[in-house]
Design an enzyme around this catalytic site. Structure first.
Site, PDB file in Angstrom:
ATOM      1  N   GLN A  95       0.824  -1.210   0.000  1.00 10.90           N
ATOM      2  CA  GLN A  95       0.000   0.000   0.000  1.00 10.90           C
ATOM      3  C   GLN A  95       0.862   1.267   0.000  1.00 10.90           C
ATOM      4  O   GLN A  95       0.452   2.313   0.515  1.00 10.90           O
ATOM      5  CB  GLN A  95      -0.953   0.004   1.199  1.00 10.90           C
ATOM      6  N   SER A  96       2.048   1.186  -0.598  1.00 13.43           N
ATOM      7  CA  SER A  96       2.973   2.316  -0.581  1.00 13.43           C
ATOM      8  C   SER A  96       2.417   3.544  -1.312  1.00 13.43           C
ATOM      9  O   SER A  96       2.031   3.476  -2.487  1.00 13.43           O
ATOM     10  CB  SER A  96       4.287   1.886  -1.244  1.00 13.43           C
TER      11      SER A  96
END
Ligand SMILES: Cc1ncc(COP(=O)(O)O)c(C=O)c1O
Length: 338
Positions: A95-96
């Site tokens: 989920q960067s």
């Protein structure tokens, strides 16, 4: 938006010329600064008065769902384009936010994007993982954080053998070059007529804080910068921030070691709670207050932890009534849909 007196930027003689060098460093033209600054009167009142609270809305940067990474990647990707890169590579968690911005920049610049993400591919795709897929990036999944950088290096090598021109962007674009985006951002804030006593923000790979601390030193602002850690212990974040600032020296034509010592590097790691990305009772309460009182959203990994720190310091009376405290909202709201 705050309106204040025209602010004339003083320069520290020890670092003379640094801001001129900074002005000459190319950046992709992704959006039109400044990000807005406004007050947080209802949050301030709910916390019992105390300092005047402001927020700098990097969550509202209109490129690629915004956030602090836009400022860093704009500069790093400009260097990649200047080198003739045809592929941007980067790393991060599934989920960067940073990987999402790299993918967005690649899409807009017409470059290929290859990402290495640690963790499992969400099924169905959600949050930043969904956005990265919409942006057309290719994602390679690995199990651990430690595997990311070697995997990126292997993919870059394979691309070079195919005759392509890959450009590797390390975690969070937190290189000295990327962090210059936040040195610029400090100038942007001062030009908005806002010079707070304290800036509070979420810190992790250190690039944002490095830019803010060096930016305050180079622009001659008396502002204290307080980074609230999202994961690592304070000494490790402080070390990363100092190394990034030192690395700015050659880029700005000044003594980087002296620049790293010019201002204290304040990191508070007391609000991590159960760990990276794990909401704590304090971060849940802070995110609720932010939304219900100011209609602003904080993600659970970074900004809610930073807000928990802000709320804690205000409740402890760490900031006085005459002070101005600016919460630098670093974005990350796509993580709420993970
Ligand atoms: C939303 C958000 N806020 C803050 C940070 C921390 O910034 P930095 O990695 O530059 O310390 C990050 C990235 O790690 C982020 O995605």
């Amino acid at each position: 938006m705050e309106s204040g007196p025209e602010y004339t930027i003083p320069r520290m003689t020890a670092f003379a010329g640094a801001l001129d060098r900074l002005a000459a460093i190319p950046s992709l033209d992704l959006w039109a600064p400044p990000s807005p600054i406004h007050g947080l009167p209802r949050l301030g009142a709910a916390l019992g008065g105390g300092p005047r609270l402001l927020v700098k809305r990097d969550d509202a940067i209109p490129f690629g769902f915004g956030g602090n990474k836009v400022r860093k990647v704009a500069i790093v990707a400009a260097a990649a384009v200047a080198e003739g890169a045809d592929t941007l590579l980067s790393v991060g968690g599934v989920q960067s936010n940073s990987a999402r911005v790299v993918a967005a920049v690649a899409a807009q610049a017409g470059l290929r994007c290859v990402l290495v993400a640690n963790g499992r591919r969400p099924d169905p795709l959600t949050g930043n993982a969904l956005l990265v897929s919409l942006l057309g990036a290719e994602v390679h999944y690995v199990e651990t954080r430690e595997e990311r950088a070697p995997a990126m290096a292997r993919i870059a090598e394979a691309l070079r053998r195919e005759g392509r021109h890959p450009y590797e962007i390390p975690l969070g674009a937190s290189t000295p070059l990327g962090a210059l985006g936040f040195v610029r951002a400090v100038g942007e804030m001062a030009a908005q007529g806002v010079v707070p006593d304290v800036i509070v923000h979420a810190t992790s790979s250190g690039g944002t804080q490095a830019g803010l601390v060096a930016g305050c030193a180079l622009h001659g602002l008396p502002t204290r910068v307080l980074g609230i850690s999202a994961d690592d212990p304070a000494p490790s974040v402080r070390g990363a921030v100092a190394r990034i600032i030192a690395g700015m020296g050659p880029l700005l034509g000044v003594d980087g070691e002296a620049l790293a010592l010019a201002r204290p590097i304040d990191v508070d790691a007391a609000h991590v709670g159960g760990g990276y990305g794990v909401p704590s009772p304090a971060s849940l309460e802070a995110a609720d207050l932010f939304a219900r009182l100011e209609a602003l959203f904080a993600d659970h990994t970074y900004t809610a932890k930073a807000l928990a720190g802000l709320v804690h310091h205000i409740r402890c009376g760490a900031f006085t009534a005459g002070q101005t405290v600016l919460f630098w909202h670093t974005g990350g709201q796509a993580g709420l849909f993970a």
